[in-house]
Scaffold this active site. Structure first.
Site, PDB file in Angstrom:
ATOM      1  N   TRP A 357       0.828  -1.201   0.000  1.00 29.77           N
ATOM      2  CA  TRP A 357       0.000   0.000   0.000  1.00 29.77           C
ATOM      3  C   TRP A 357       0.862   1.250   0.000  1.00 29.77           C
ATOM      4  CZ3 TRP A 357      -1.764   2.765   4.877  1.00 29.77           C
ATOM      5  CH2 TRP A 357      -0.880   2.548   5.920  1.00 29.77           C
ATOM      6  N   ASP A 358       2.151   1.058   0.321  1.00 29.86           N
ATOM      7  CA  ASP A 358       3.112   2.163   0.325  1.00 29.86           C
ATOM      8  C   ASP A 358       3.079   2.950  -0.984  1.00 29.86           C
ATOM      9  OD1 ASP A 358       3.707   0.130   2.137  1.00 29.86           O
ATOM     10  OD2 ASP A 358       5.850   0.526   2.138  1.00 29.86           O
ATOM     11  N   GLU A 497      -0.301  -2.548  13.028  1.00 28.92           N
ATOM     12  CA  GLU A 497      -0.200  -4.012  12.970  1.00 28.92           C
ATOM     13  C   GLU A 497       0.037  -4.662  14.327  1.00 28.92           C
ATOM     14  OE1 GLU A 497       1.701  -4.407   8.493  1.00 28.92           O
ATOM     15  OE2 GLU A 497       3.012  -3.831  10.163  1.00 28.92           O
ATOM     16  N   LYS A 610       1.557   0.978  16.827  1.00 25.42           N
ATOM     17  CA  LYS A 610       2.798   0.941  16.050  1.00 25.42           C
ATOM     18  C   LYS A 610       2.986   2.190  15.202  1.00 25.42           C
ATOM     19  CE  LYS A 610       5.153  -1.774  12.464  1.00 25.42           C
ATOM     20  NZ  LYS A 610       5.064  -2.928  11.544  1.00 25.42           N
ATOM     21  N   GLN A 611       1.931   2.622  14.523  1.00 25.88           N
ATOM     22  CA  GLN A 611       2.068   3.692  13.540  1.00 25.88           C
ATOM     23  C   GLN A 611       0.734   4.391  13.329  1.00 25.88           C
ATOM     24  OE1 GLN A 611       2.903   0.325  10.747  1.00 25.88           O
ATOM     25  NE2 GLN A 611       2.061   1.720   9.207  1.00 25.88           N
TER      26      GLN A 611
END
Length: 770
Positions: A357-358, A497, A610-611
């Site tokens: 998806w980056d 994640e 995480k993000q």
């Protein structure tokens, strides 16, 4: 200046310090980091910055984008191909190499402006003989099948004979330094002379038997005369070695030039590989090293005119941002719509060269604004693999198109079901099973590409088909809960994640709702104003009015969790019931320190993430949330995000600026910009963080410059300059115009049309014609 480290013959070729990345001493344990930092790519292939003579610690990888293989591994990954860098110099059988001699002087530098790698080493062998070796290498952007090395060799205190081995090494394997995972993805088809002289190796991938040919020819010149003697070719197993020698005189310089070419069966017919490689090398020699280098530089001059960002007031950050742009734009391919941009570009083997998806959410905006032709190729890549996404959905029990979490060349899911840890233990990998938001990213990529480029032809044809099939997937992925009269997406993982799986991840649900809503409105436009494209879409997809009615119901009743009675969005159902752990300490770089609470419990049991997840949603869909909602949620989740992914800092920087957290935004940008240069995550050896490079560009352009496209389609610029910057200048394409945007420290902006039509822009809320 950095270029002053080199002799005049090299320094006049090199750029000023703002374009140079320097390695000023040789430390073997740093080899792999610098191999990544100094990797060179021309969109067609990439080669790591290994040393020509070889070193003990090395991952001397070369990849051609699109050449994948599986063999005994878990997944199809970029196959390491024959490495053509090899040049070994000997004096009386002693190798003149940085690990074989005393190093008296050492410099290597990446010249980003000219996309070349320069070196200078002064070495003293065991007999006290001193040899100065300077040189440059490049992979041509003007003719992508050409690569070259030029070395200037000067014996400083002796005369005699120097022996040369020019090597093409076909023994290179993936996971070269990981015994448990080593794999050879190719087998030898030919190891022979290129022509009367030179060397040629042809290999084929083990699964699909795709042939790749590599050929080289080496010359040595003194005073313009070719002085090589005693040429002899030998095939040593999977190494092609051409031996030769030449006489040297103390203090006099000899130029060694290696001309190289590579082709694959994807470029020419299998039977024509050797012929094409030979002809390319011959033409390269005829053109000449300097002339080819000049053509290569001219291409990069044009690329940098479009892509460069110039910051005055912070020299180191200015150069670091340029470093990120260099690697991203070097890997993008404007010629081939069969390839994507892998998560490590073409600079390392982690993630197998797969597209995530980056691409759509981190890298595509850069290409859409700066290199729209490359952006269109990236979108066409997804369209080419639409049938594979359809098959993936069917395999998993869904309708429409489900794009794989990891995509290689054929569009099948490349994320393994099981992975092996370095200690040999196995664990079940559920990423592809639960992390379905990649399908929403592909749909968003279509929308975002068209919003920026106004490529209506793509939208009304290929894009509409992608959007229809992804919407169909989401409609089948949702579950209707009758007692609550709502649709849910359960057993799913969002961008964070560390919580896997969850029910009703807000990011996923919201983008699924958006996908459905957007395609419904698009189909209505097609039906009214573009009937030919509408009928083609119906014919290709079998879309019915009943489906559209169902989609409308699904998107209207999609469950979007939030804290009742507030504007606080809930990352997923039940998130607020987890232990409320927050980040309280920061290191010397103002980076969050893992909370003590996580020593006794797993992150998934707490609200630590995480993000960017909810904040990622706010970044993509910001116009759908009011200012209070954005500020509240940014503040809440920023205190709980450990940035365990390189994708995260840039998103928090952009959103921080939008909600007024300016000082932290600047620190987030610095973290992102230096993540590889300073090896902040200790994994630069694996390759450059591709998504981060795009995120750095977005932070500057969307964040500090405040570039956006309003709902009315007008380009808006609302700067928020940091106190450290005196001004900021960059260029973008918008519709049919090429613009230069210059922003001053007081947040005033000047927009200049360099090419194309005059346009309407909105600067700090004021609409003007430029």
């Amino acid at each position: 200046m950095i270029k002053d480290r080199f002799s005049e013959r090299l320094s006049k070729m090199l750029s000023s310090d703002d374009w140079m990345i320097l390695q000023d001493k040789y430390e073997p344990e740093e080899n792999l980091k610098f191999e990544s930092l100094f990797s060179l790519s021309n969109g067609y292939l990439g080669i790591r910055g290994s040393h020509e003579e070889g070193t003990k610690i090395t991952l001397p990888y070369l990849y051609i984008n699109g050449v994948f293989d599986k063999s005994e591994t878990f997944m199809r990954e970029l196959a390491t191909l024959p490495n053509w860098l090899g040049i070994k110099l000997y004096v009386e059988k002693e190798l003149i190499g940085i690990e074989d001699c005393e190093i008296l002087d050492f410099s290597r530098a990446l010249d980003m402006k000219h996309a070349l790698l320069a070196k200078r080493v002064l070495l003293r062998d065991k007999q006290g003989r001193e040899t100065l070796i300077e040189g440059i290498r490049f992979v041509s952007r003007a003719n992508v099948h050409r690569m070259g090395i030029k070395l200037y060799v000067t014996p400083m205190n002796y005369s005699g004979i120097i022996e040369v081995e020019s090597i093409i090494d076909g023994t290179i394997i993936n996971f070269y330094d990981a015994p448990r995972f080593k794999v050879k993805h190719t087998y030898m088809k030919a190891n022979e002379k290129l022509d009367e002289n030179g060397a040629y190796i042809e290999v084929a991938t083990r699964d699909n038997h795709l042939h790749v040919g590599t050929g080289c020819h080496i010359k040595a010149y003194k005073d313009g005369k070719d002085i090589l003697k005693n040429r002899m070719f030998s095939a040593f197993g999977e190494q092609a070695v051409e031996f030769s020698d030449f006489d040297v005189v103390e203090g006099e310089t000899v130029e060694i030039v290696k001309y190289v070419s590579m082709y694959t069966e994807r470029d020419v017919a299998k039977y024509a590989l050797h012929t094409n490689v030979k002809e390319e090398v011959d033409n390269f020699i005829y053109t000449g090293f300097e002339e080819e280098l000049a053509a290569h530089k001219a291409v990069y001059r044009d690329m940098w005119e479009k892509a460069d960002i110039r910051i005055e007031g912070d020299f180191e950050l200015d150069r670091a941002i340029r470093f990120n742009i260099f690697h991203l734009m070097s890997t993008g391919n404007e010629r081939d719509d069969r390839v994507n941009v892998g998560a490590k570009l073409l600079s390392g083997e982690e993630y197998g060269g797969h597209a995530f998806w980056d691409t759509e959410l981190f890298m595509l905006p850069f290409f859409s604004y700066v290199f729209p032709k490359t952006a269109r190729n990236l979108e066409t890549y997804r369209y080419r693999l639409l049938d594979a996404a359809r098959a993936n959905a069917e395999k998993n029990g869904y309708q429409g198109a489900q794009y794989p979490w990891e995509s290689a060349d054929d569009g099948t899911e490349q994320c393994p079901d099981w992975t092996i840890e370095p200690d040999g233990t196995c664990y079940r990998c559920y990423v592809a099973v639960y992390e379905h938001h990649v399908t929403a990213a592909v749909a968003y990529g279509v929308y975002d590409y068209v919003k920026i480029t106004k490529d209506w032809n793509f939208l009304f044809n290929k894009g509409a088909e992608i959007l229809t099939e992804t919407a169909r997937f989401w409609a089948s992925r949702c579950q209707y809960v009758a007692e609550k009269d709502r649709y849910e997406i359960n057993q799913v993982t969002g961008p964070d994640e560390w919580h896997e799986p969850v029910n009703n991840n807000l990011y996923t649900n919201y983008l699924a709702k958006w996908n459905l809503r957007y395609v419904i409105s698009l189909i209505d436009i097609l039906k009214k104003d573009h009937t030919e494209e509408y009928h083609k879409l119906i014919e290709k997809t079998g879309l019915t009015q009943e489906e559209i009615i169902k989609w409308q119901d699904v998107q209207e009743k999609m469950y979007l969790p939030r804290k009742e009675g507030t504007s606080l969005l809930e990352q997923f159902e039940g998130y607020f019931e987890l232990e409320n752990v927050v980040i309280e300490k920061y290191d010397e770089n103002d980076w969050p320190i893992r909370p003590e609470a996580l020593k006794n419990r797993r992150a998934r049991e707490t609200q630590i993430i995480k993000q960017a997840d909810v904040v990622m949603l706010l970044h993509l869909m910001g116009e759908e949330f009011d200012e209070e909602t954005k500020k509240l949620n940014y503040a809440y989740y920023e205190k709980r995000t450990l940035h365990g992914s390189s994708l995260s800092p840039s998103i928090y920087a952009i959103m921080g600026l939008k909600v007024g957290d300016n000082s932290k935004a600047y620190r987030y940008l610095r973290r992102a910009a230096f993540i590889d240069l300073l090896n902040l995550q200790k994994n630069t050896r694996e390759g450059i963080h591709a998504a981060n490079t795009g995120g750095v560009w977005q932070t500057v352009v969307f964040g500090f410059a405040g570039v956006a496209i309003g709902e009315d389609g007008i380009l808006s610029i609302r700067p928020n300059m940091p106190k450290e910057w005196e001004n900021l200048t960059f260029r973008i394409h918008y519709v049919d115009s090429w613009l230069e945007i210059r922003i001053s420290a007081d947040n005033s902006a000047l927009v200049k049309v360099l090419e194309g039509d005059h346009i309407t822009v909105r600067i700090n809320g004021e609409t003007v014609e430029v």
